[in-house]
Motif scaffolding. Sequence first.
Motif, short mmCIF file in Angstrom:
data_model
loop_
_atom_site.label_atom_id
_atom_site.label_comp_id
_atom_site.label_asym_id
_atom_site.label_seq_id
_atom_site.Cartn_x
_atom_site.Cartn_y
_atom_site.Cartn_z
N LEU A 78 108.05 -66.60 54.57
CA LEU A 78 106.72 -66.98 54.10
C LEU A 78 106.91 -67.99 52.98
O LEU A 78 107.76 -67.81 52.11
CB LEU A 78 105.96 -65.77 53.56
CG LEU A 78 105.65 -64.63 54.52
CD1 LEU A 78 104.96 -63.50 53.77
CD2 LEU A 78 104.78 -65.10 55.67
N PHE A 79 106.13 -69.07 53.01
CA PHE A 79 106.13 -70.02 51.91
C PHE A 79 105.00 -69.62 50.98
O PHE A 79 103.83 -69.64 51.36
CB PHE A 79 105.93 -71.45 52.42
CG PHE A 79 106.06 -72.49 51.34
CD1 PHE A 79 107.29 -72.78 50.79
CD2 PHE A 79 104.94 -73.15 50.85
CE1 PHE A 79 107.43 -73.73 49.80
CE2 PHE A 79 105.06 -74.10 49.85
CZ PHE A 79 106.31 -74.39 49.33
N VAL A 80 105.34 -69.21 49.75
CA VAL A 80 104.36 -68.59 48.87
C VAL A 80 104.33 -69.28 47.51
O VAL A 80 105.22 -70.06 47.16
CB VAL A 80 104.68 -67.08 48.67
CG1 VAL A 80 104.75 -66.37 50.00
CG2 VAL A 80 105.99 -66.90 47.90
N THR A 81 103.29 -68.94 46.75
CA THR A 81 103.17 -69.37 45.36
C THR A 81 103.13 -68.13 44.48
O THR A 81 102.30 -67.24 44.69
CB THR A 81 101.90 -70.20 45.14
OG1 THR A 81 101.93 -71.34 46.00
CG2 THR A 81 101.81 -70.66 43.69
N GLU A 86 106.47 -72.35 43.67
CA GLU A 86 106.47 -72.28 45.12
C GLU A 86 107.88 -72.06 45.65
O GLU A 86 108.86 -72.55 45.08
CB GLU A 86 105.88 -73.57 45.72
CG GLU A 86 104.42 -73.78 45.41
CD GLU A 86 103.88 -75.04 46.07
OE1 GLU A 86 104.70 -75.95 46.35
OE2 GLU A 86 102.67 -75.12 46.32
N GLY A 87 107.96 -71.33 46.75
CA GLY A 87 109.26 -71.09 47.37
C GLY A 87 109.12 -70.19 48.58
O GLY A 87 108.01 -69.88 49.03
N TYR A 88 110.27 -69.75 49.11
CA TYR A 88 110.29 -68.95 50.33
C TYR A 88 110.73 -67.52 50.02
O TYR A 88 111.61 -67.29 49.19
CB TYR A 88 111.27 -69.55 51.34
CG TYR A 88 110.90 -70.93 51.82
CD1 TYR A 88 110.12 -71.11 52.96
CD2 TYR A 88 111.33 -72.06 51.13
CE1 TYR A 88 109.78 -72.38 53.40
CE2 TYR A 88 110.99 -73.34 51.56
CZ TYR A 88 110.22 -73.49 52.70
OH TYR A 88 109.88 -74.75 53.13
N ILE A 89 110.10 -66.55 50.70
CA ILE A 89 110.54 -65.16 50.66
C ILE A 89 110.69 -64.68 52.10
O ILE A 89 110.13 -65.27 53.02
CB ILE A 89 109.55 -64.25 49.90
CG1 ILE A 89 108.20 -64.21 50.63
CG2 ILE A 89 109.39 -64.69 48.47
CD1 ILE A 89 107.24 -63.18 50.07
N PHE A 90 111.46 -63.60 52.27
CA PHE A 90 111.59 -63.03 53.60
C PHE A 90 110.27 -62.40 54.03
O PHE A 90 109.65 -61.66 53.26
CB PHE A 90 112.70 -61.99 53.65
CG PHE A 90 114.08 -62.58 53.64
CD1 PHE A 90 114.55 -63.27 54.74
CD2 PHE A 90 114.89 -62.45 52.53
CE1 PHE A 90 115.82 -63.82 54.75
CE2 PHE A 90 116.17 -63.00 52.53
CZ PHE A 90 116.63 -63.69 53.64
N ARG A 91 109.85 -62.69 55.24
CA ARG A 91 108.58 -62.17 55.75
C ARG A 91 108.58 -60.64 55.79
O ARG A 91 107.56 -60.00 55.56
CB ARG A 91 108.34 -62.73 57.16
CG ARG A 91 106.94 -62.43 57.71
CD ARG A 91 106.81 -62.89 59.15
NE ARG A 91 105.45 -62.75 59.60
CZ ARG A 91 104.58 -63.74 59.67
NH1 ARG A 91 104.95 -64.96 59.31
NH2 ARG A 91 103.34 -63.54 60.09
N LYS A 92 109.77 -60.04 56.06
CA LYS A 92 109.85 -58.58 56.18
C LYS A 92 109.61 -57.87 54.85
O LYS A 92 109.39 -56.66 54.83
CB LYS A 92 111.21 -58.18 56.73
CG LYS A 92 112.38 -58.53 55.82
CD LYS A 92 113.70 -58.14 56.43
CE LYS A 92 114.88 -58.49 55.51
NZ LYS A 92 116.17 -58.11 56.11
#
Length: 207
Positions: A78-81, A86-92
């Motif tokens: 997921l690209f999140v704020t 801003e950055g990426y985290i694991f969707r799980k």
Amino acid sequence: MRNLITSVIALLLAYQINAQGNLEDPEKTQSAQGSVAMKATLTSASRLFKDKEDLTSVIVIIPAETVVDVTNSDSTYLFVTYEEVEGYIFRKHASINSTPVTLTAGEERTGTISQSRPDDRPAQPAQRPVNDRRTLLTNKYGSDIASRMMAMKIWKGMTAEMVQDSWGSPRKIDRVINGNDVNEKWTYSKSWLYIENDRLVEWGPVR
């Protein structure tokens, strides 16, 4: 004959004016409709990566149960704020809110949110969020490991994520990258931990 031609021209002009009046400015239409904001709640602590192709590009560790804004997603990330970063985290590691929220232009400026439900859809019973830490850990790791984590225990071979779920986020992370090997020293208030390639290998007291 002249009267007939004049009547036809008048009808054509009236039709053209009416058609122009019915046209809408796409930008105004989009502005009136507003934008869709999607949010997600972290079910466990998660690292925020600057680059999803480089798992050493950790910006910060986001605590569990934090709500973040989701801008984009794929099957893995997921690209999140989070706190304007801003950055990426694991969707799980996150649960996306089931109902997107539409923000009008005024609400985007003030930060207020209104949510409406179509009249033809029956109201859904409110679902109680899972806030109990033991329940979260049991669902994720099983009752035995959950009990050990609730007792703040750690052991060799734990993944970095398991350490975070047991002890929480460290105060400091020192990272050394040597080829494909990633070695980290996590510092807590009274203890330090060595994590090699995402596995806990050693720990001791802070002196």
